[in-house]
Design a protein around this motif. Sequence first.
Motif, PDB file in Angstrom:
ATOM      1  N   GLY A   1       0.816  -1.217   0.000  1.00 57.29           N
ATOM      2  CA  GLY A   1       0.000   0.000   0.000  1.00 57.29           C
ATOM      3  C   GLY A   1       0.845   1.261   0.000  1.00 57.29           C
ATOM      4  O   GLY A   1       0.411   2.308   0.476  1.00 57.29           O
ATOM      5  N   THR A   2       2.049   1.153  -0.539  1.00 55.42           N
ATOM      6  CA  THR A   2       2.921   2.323  -0.694  1.00 55.42           C
ATOM      7  C   THR A   2       3.071   2.583  -2.186  1.00 55.42           C
ATOM      8  O   THR A   2       2.628   1.798  -3.019  1.00 55.42           O
ATOM      9  N   ARG A   3       3.705   3.723  -2.518  1.00 57.37           N
ATOM     10  CA  ARG A   3       3.947   4.009  -3.921  1.00 57.37           C
ATOM     11  C   ARG A   3       5.150   4.938  -4.051  1.00 57.37           C
ATOM     12  O   ARG A   3       5.435   5.724  -3.146  1.00 57.37           O
ATOM     13  N   LEU A   4       5.835   4.816  -5.179  1.00 55.97           N
ATOM     14  CA  LEU A   4       6.916   5.719  -5.517  1.00 55.97           C
ATOM     15  C   LEU A   4       6.354   6.838  -6.361  1.00 55.97           C
ATOM     16  O   LEU A   4       5.594   6.600  -7.296  1.00 55.97           O
ATOM     17  N   VAL A   5       6.712   8.074  -6.003  1.00 55.15           N
ATOM     18  CA  VAL A   5       6.222   9.233  -6.745  1.00 55.15           C
ATOM     19  C   VAL A   5       7.402  10.115  -7.135  1.00 55.15           C
ATOM     20  O   VAL A   5       8.449  10.113  -6.492  1.00 55.15           O
ATOM     21  N   SER A   6       7.205  10.857  -8.196  1.00 52.25           N
ATOM     22  CA  SER A   6       8.200  11.816  -8.655  1.00 52.25           C
ATOM     23  C   SER A   6       8.045  13.089  -7.862  1.00 52.25           C
ATOM     24  O   SER A   6       6.933  13.573  -7.641  1.00 52.25           O
ATOM     25  N   THR A   7       9.168  13.673  -7.427  1.00 56.01           N
ATOM     26  CA  THR A   7       9.101  14.916  -6.645  1.00 56.01           C
ATOM     27  C   THR A   7       9.424  16.125  -7.492  1.00 56.01           C
ATOM     28  O   THR A   7       9.570  17.226  -6.956  1.00 56.01           O
ATOM     29  N   ARG A   8       9.537  15.941  -8.803  1.00 58.03           N
ATOM     30  CA  ARG A   8       9.755  17.123  -9.655  1.00 58.03           C
ATOM     31  C   ARG A   8       8.783  17.143 -10.796  1.00 58.03           C
ATOM     32  O   ARG A   8       8.089  16.277 -11.125  1.00 58.03           O
TER      33      ARG A   8
END
Length: 145
Positions: A138-145
């Motif tokens: 229930g986690t996810r990787l996201v872009s911070t830019r």
Amino acid sequence: MNDTPSASPAPQAAPGRWRRFACMMYEAILLFGVVFVADYLFDTLTQSRHALMLRHERQAWLFCVIGVYFVLCWRLGGQTLPMKTWHIRLIDADGGRPPVWKAVLRYVLAWPFTLTGLGFVWTFFDRDRQFPHDRIVGTRLVSTR
């Protein structure tokens, strides 16, 4: 103009595969240093003379040390140093940092998917380009830019 935040923030985009792959390569280089220091400490404390001495204990020790590194980074800042460099953040379903139990479970589940390469292949079929261990936890990787 309405200054109040909306109830549900817009979903953040997943980082591209090439950026994730570059981050993983950088992570491997950084982990070389972590493993070297941890292994030196293990050898010093156990007075082992070669790598096959206490092999299973050494593997368990290194598994735990690497786990502590990842869990602390994910829990305290949501990012490891390579993740910061490549503008990638790990978030929970609510958009914050994952709790310790989710970070630990993600670390343990990432091993079989990473070692077999199935985790990266999975991203081609996942609707949000997430790893299978992120889907499960229930986690996810996201872009911070």
